[in-house]
Design a protein around this motif. Sequence first.
Motif, PDB file in Angstrom:
ATOM      1  N   GLY A 251       0.798  -1.157   0.028  1.00  0.00           N
ATOM      2  CA  GLY A 251       0.120   0.069   0.055  1.00  0.00           C
ATOM      3  C   GLY A 251       0.801   1.194  -0.087  1.00  0.00           C
ATOM      4  N   ALA A 252       1.926   1.155  -0.441  1.00  0.00           N
ATOM      5  CA  ALA A 252       2.739   2.374  -0.784  1.00  0.00           C
ATOM      6  C   ALA A 252       3.606   2.299  -1.840  1.00  0.00           C
ATOM      7  CB  ALA A 252       3.631   2.807   0.512  1.00  0.00           C
ATOM      8  N   ASP A 253       4.141   3.381  -2.285  1.00  0.00           N
ATOM      9  CA  ASP A 253       4.705   3.517  -3.555  1.00  0.00           C
ATOM     10  C   ASP A 253       6.233   2.922  -3.201  1.00  0.00           C
ATOM     11  OD1 ASP A 253       3.006   4.873  -5.104  1.00  0.00           O
ATOM     12  OD2 ASP A 253       3.652   6.883  -4.646  1.00  0.00           O
ATOM     13  N   VAL A 254       6.764   2.119  -4.047  1.00  0.00           N
ATOM     14  CA  VAL A 254       8.093   1.478  -3.861  1.00  0.00           C
ATOM     15  C   VAL A 254       8.850   1.557  -5.269  1.00  0.00           C
ATOM     16  CG1 VAL A 254       7.177  -0.115  -2.004  1.00  0.00           C
ATOM     17  CG2 VAL A 254       7.238  -0.882  -4.479  1.00  0.00           C
ATOM     18  N   ASP A 255      10.110   1.343  -5.134  1.00  0.00           N
ATOM     19  CA  ASP A 255      11.033   1.726  -6.097  1.00  0.00           C
ATOM     20  C   ASP A 255      11.432   0.162  -6.636  1.00  0.00           C
ATOM     21  OD1 ASP A 255      12.911   1.934  -8.106  1.00  0.00           O
ATOM     22  OD2 ASP A 255      13.982   3.510  -7.276  1.00  0.00           O
ATOM     23  N   LEU A 256      10.688  -0.497  -7.769  1.00  0.00           N
ATOM     24  CA  LEU A 256      10.774  -1.760  -8.145  1.00  0.00           C
ATOM     25  C   LEU A 256      12.255  -1.872  -8.650  1.00  0.00           C
ATOM     26  CD1 LEU A 256       7.367  -2.299 -10.086  1.00  0.00           C
ATOM     27  CD2 LEU A 256       7.918  -2.713  -7.738  1.00  0.00           C
TER      28      LEU A 256
END
Length: 249
Positions: free
Chosen positions: A204-209
Amino acid sequence: MDGVEQVEVVVAHRERATLRVGDVFLKIDADQTRADVEVEAMAAAPVPTPEVLWRRPPVLALAALRGTALGRLGEPSPASPAAWAAAGAAARTLHDAPLPPWPRRSPDEVAADLDAECAWLVTNGVLPAQVVTRNRRVAEAALRPWTPVFAHGDLQVTHVFVDGDEVTGVLDWSEAGRGDALFDLATLTLGHPERLGDVVAGYGADVDLDVIRAWWSLRSLRAIRWLTEHGFDPRPEIAVLEGCDDTWS
């Protein structure tokens, strides 16, 4: 002898061993500092953990968790997308908790260790130099300053138990400390890239793939020597490295 529980060796190597007797797990650790961290981390973590039945160093007795492991490295996971999303949500709950007191290694320390492991892999002919070089380049994205969180430190799929779509508990907290949130997410999805979207959705949060993929390479590069020296099969980690593509970075 009817009625006598069998002893199952879950894992065993020079540093520690885990035995199962019925519904009780007996963890034997030569390093009591790790055992101290495990007990304290389970008490502090805001996610389900095994019940501590008793502790008599060097033995820690834990109650079995309900359900089954989320999966195994190198094998397809039978768990549902919702179960993987629940694992991501559990990781987010942990990462939002107050920081624990135990420090983890800095990016500079990790980089130095990584370089040593890459040299060992090439010198000993474990992997072709181009595979090591490509993965070392991808791993670079993980070696950046990170904001520390309450990290599990070894959030493998075998350490997360689910019953249906519910996370019933998280095992093996001896590596817990102040770490990189994306390292936990990468460890959870290592060898299961098709499940990354479910985990991120649950998180549920933006993550750097790109950083998660970098940790896949970095963790695998660092793990192979230890696995080999302790009698484990490193082929799943080798498969991750061989499947690495520059489009990851």
